[in-house]
Design an enzyme around this catalytic site. Structure first.
Site, short mmCIF file in Angstrom:
data_model
loop_
_atom_site.label_atom_id
_atom_site.label_comp_id
_atom_site.label_asym_id
_atom_site.label_seq_id
_atom_site.Cartn_x
_atom_site.Cartn_y
_atom_site.Cartn_z
N ASP A 17 5.99 9.07 69.35
CA ASP A 17 6.92 9.32 70.27
C ASP A 17 6.39 9.68 71.78
OD1 ASP A 17 9.39 8.77 69.22
OD2 ASP A 17 9.57 10.30 68.80
N ASP B 113 15.74 3.11 77.05
CA ASP B 113 16.37 4.04 78.23
C ASP B 113 16.98 3.64 80.09
OD1 ASP B 113 15.52 5.03 75.23
OD2 ASP B 113 13.98 6.01 76.22
C1 BGC Z 1 5.81 4.41 73.77
C2 BGC Z 1 4.70 2.10 72.96
C3 BGC Z 1 4.76 2.01 71.90
C4 BGC Z 1 6.15 1.71 70.86
C5 BGC Z 1 6.63 1.69 70.15
C6 BGC Z 1 7.02 3.18 72.70
O1 BGC Z 1 7.32 5.00 72.63
O2 BGC Z 1 5.59 3.59 74.70
O3 BGC Z 1 3.71 2.03 73.76
O4 BGC Z 1 4.40 0.49 71.71
O5 BGC Z 1 7.19 2.97 71.23
O6 BGC Z 1 5.75 2.39 68.59
#
Ligand code: BGC
Length: 454
Positions: free
Chosen positions: A392, A168
Site C-alpha cells: 500500500d 478513494d
Molecule cells: C498503487 C498502484 C498499484 C495498486 C495495486 C496502489 O496503491 O498506487 O500503483 O497498482 O495499488 O497494487
C-alpha cells in the site's frame, strides 16, 4: 467459475436499452468485421456464469512464495495506475497484452482499475500519482481515451469488462475537503476545481459507451462513510459525478466497497443494535457512533440509498475481500465479556486494527473470502481488487518515477493524524513503494487467511 448461490433476477429499462445498443453494435460489427464476435447484451450480473481472468504476472509472484500456490490461481484486478501502464512497464504487461492473454486463457470476464485522476490520492501521499490537479485534459486524452480505444476493440467483445472507477476520490471530496479534522488543502483544491467529478463523469460516459463494459464506482468502506453525516452526502456526491460530462446514471452498473482496504466482511460476534448494560455498541471506542460495523451491511445499505438517489433498481455491489480475512490464532472465537461496551466490542471484533482509519499494510490482516459470484442479495461478487502481496505504500521515503510519495501512515512508528484519530498506524515495517511486491505482507496474509486456505 467460482459461483455460490444465485442472483435475484431483476428486469430493468436499463437492460432493455443495453440490449438494444448491443444489437445495433452487433449488427454494425457483423457488417464491418465479419466473423468476429459481436458484443453481447449487458447482463444483470456480469459475474454469473463467467470465468474471470487470472493475471499471470501476479500469479507468478504469488506462486513463487512459500504457500502461495494456494491462492495463485485466483482472479484479481489489473491496475492502470499511470499512463505508461497502458502500454506496459518493466515487469507488468500492458492493457492489450492482458486482454489478449485473457482471451487465450478462455476467460470471459476481465477486471481493471481506472486509477489516474488529476491530483490523485488527495488525502494521502503513498499513491499521489502523475497528474497535477489541473491536468484534466491529459487524463481524458492520454489516459481514458486510449483505454477506451483498447477496451472497445472488437477482438475483446466476447469479454465482460468490469471497470473499478477511481478508488478513494469521491469519498475524499465528501470527508476530507474542508471542515473536518482529516481535511487537506489538496482535497479542498480538487473539490473546488471539480476535476475529480469531471474526470469520473468523462470516464463513466466514455467507457459506458462500450457495450461490454460494466462500470463500478468506488464507494470507500463502512469505516469511512458509515456515519449519517457522510452516508447520504456521499450518495449525492456519487450521483453528481455520474451526471457530469455527459455521463448518466445508466453508465453506472454498480459500486464497489472496501477497495484495497481491510474492513471485515461480517463481524460475527456483535451487531450495531447490541447494547451492554444499557449502552449501545455504537458508543464503543471502536464503533464510535458508526451505523455499520462491517462491509456486507454497509454495501447493502448503500445500494438501497443509491437506488433511492435514482440509480437503476438492479444496481449490483462488489466487495473487495482480498485482505479482510482477519483469521489466524488471534481471531476471537466468540463475543467479548459483557463487563462494558468496549470490553464487549474489543473482545469480539475480528477486525483487529488499532483504528478503522488505518489503511496501510495492516499487521494481523489475512486473505479474505475467495472471489465468489452472487454471494448475498444485492452483491454481484466478492472480488480481489487489491492483489494480495502488493504494498500500500513504503514505510520510509523511496525515490521512484511512479509519482509515489511517502505517507507516514505506512510507517509503524508514526502516531497518526486526524483521519485515524491520532493512533499508531498498525503498518508492517520494511514495506516497498505502493504497488511493489511485499513478501512479508503476503506471508502475513496467508497466515491469517479467513476462511482458512485449503
Ligand atoms: C498503487 C498502484 C498499484 C495498486 C495495486 C496502489 O496503491 O498506487 O500503483 O497498482 O495499488 O497494487
Amino acid at each position: 467459475m467460482r459461483s455460490r448461490g444465485t442472483t435475484t433476477p431483476h428486469k430493468s429499462r436499463r437492460r432493455a436499452a443495453a440490449a438494444l445498443s448491443a444489437l445495433i453494435l452487433g449488427a454494425s460489427l457483423a457488417v464491418a468485421a465479419p466473423g468476429q464476435a459481436s458484443a453481447a447484451a449487458r447482463v444483470d450480473n456480469p459475474y454469473v456464469g463467467a470465468t474471470a481472468y487470472v493475471n499471470p504476472d501476479w500469479s507468478a509472484k504469488a506462486a513463487a512464495e512459500p504457500g502461495g500456490a494456494a491462492i495463485a490461481d485466483e482472479p484479481s484486478f489489473v491496475w492502470m495506475d499511470r499512463i505508461a501502464a497502458i502500454d506496459g512497464t518493466p515487469g507488468a504487461r500492458g492493457l492489450r497484452a492482458h486482454l489478449d492473454t485473457a482471451v487465450s486463457q478462455g476467460a470471459d470476464l476481465f477486471q481493471v482499475v481506472i486509477y489516474n485522476l488529476p491530483g490523485r490520492d488527495c488525502a494521502a501521499l503513498a499513491s499521489n500519482g502523475e497528474l497535477g490537479p489541473t491536468e484534466l485534459d491529459r487524463y481524458k486524452n492520454d489516459y481514458v481515451d486510449p483505454i477506451a480505444e483498447i477496451l472497445g476493440d472488437p477482438a475483446y467483445a466476447s469479454l465482460r469488462i468490469v471497470t473499478l472507477i477511481e478508488p478513494d476520490s469521491l469519498p475524499n471530496l465528501v470527508t476530507n475537503a474542508g471542515g473536518t479534522a482529516g481535511s487537506t488543502p489538496e482535497c479542498a483544491t480538487m473539490k473546488a476545481n471539480g476535476n475529480y467529478e469531471k474526470g469520473i463523469g468523462y470516464a463513466l460516459h466514455t467507457l459506458g459507451a462500450i457495450p461490454n463494459v460494466y462500470n463500478y464506482v468506488d464507494a470507500a468502506h463502512h469505516g469511512w462513510l458509515g456515519w449519517d453525516s457522510n452516508f447520504v452526502p456521499a450518495a449525492e456526491q456519487f450521483k453528481k459525478a455520474a451526471t457530469t460530462e455527459g455521463a448518466t446514471v445508466t453508465d453506472v452498473h454498480g459500486f464497489i466497497v472496501n477497495t484495497a482496504n481491510y474492513s471485515a466482511l461480517k463481524e460475527p460476534h456483535f451487531a450495531v443494535t447490541d447494547s451492554v448494560n444499557g449502552t449501545t455498541v455504537r458508543q464503543s471506542r471502536w464503533v464510535d457512533w458508526n451505523y455499520y460495523v462491517d462491509e456486507l451491511s454497509f454495501a447493502q445499505a448503500l445500494r438501497t440509498e443509491m437506488v433511492r438517489q435514482g440509480f437503476a433498481s438492479d444496481l449490483g455491489m462488489l466487495i473487495d475481500t482480498a485482505r479482510n480475512g482477519w483469521g489466524g490464532s488471534d481471531r476471537p472465537a466468540g463475543p467479548g465479556p459483557r463487563t462494558g461496551v468496549d470490553a464487549y466490542v474489543d473482545g469480539g471484533r475480528t477486525d483487529r486494527r488499532i483504528h478503522a482509519g488505518n489503511w496501510c499494510n495492516q499487521s494481523g490482516a489475512g486473505i479474505g473470502e475467495r472471489p465468489t459470484t452472487a454471494p448475498e442479495p444485492g452483491i454481484d461478487a466478492y472480488v480481489w481488487a487489491k492483489p494480495p502481496g502488493e504494498s500500500d505504500g513504503s514505510s520510509e521515503p523511496v525515490d521512484n518515477d511512479e509519482g509515489k510519495g511517502f505517507d507516514r501512515m505506512c510507517d509503524p512508528t508514526y502516531t497518526g493524524n486526524g483521519r485515524n484519530g491520532f493512533n499508531l498506524t498498525g503498518a508492517l515495517p520494511d514495506s516497498p513503494v505502493a504497488g511493489h511486491w511485499f513478501s512479508g505482507q503476503f506471508q502475513e496474509l496467508l497466515r491469517n487467511a479467513h476462511p482458512p486456505l485449503d
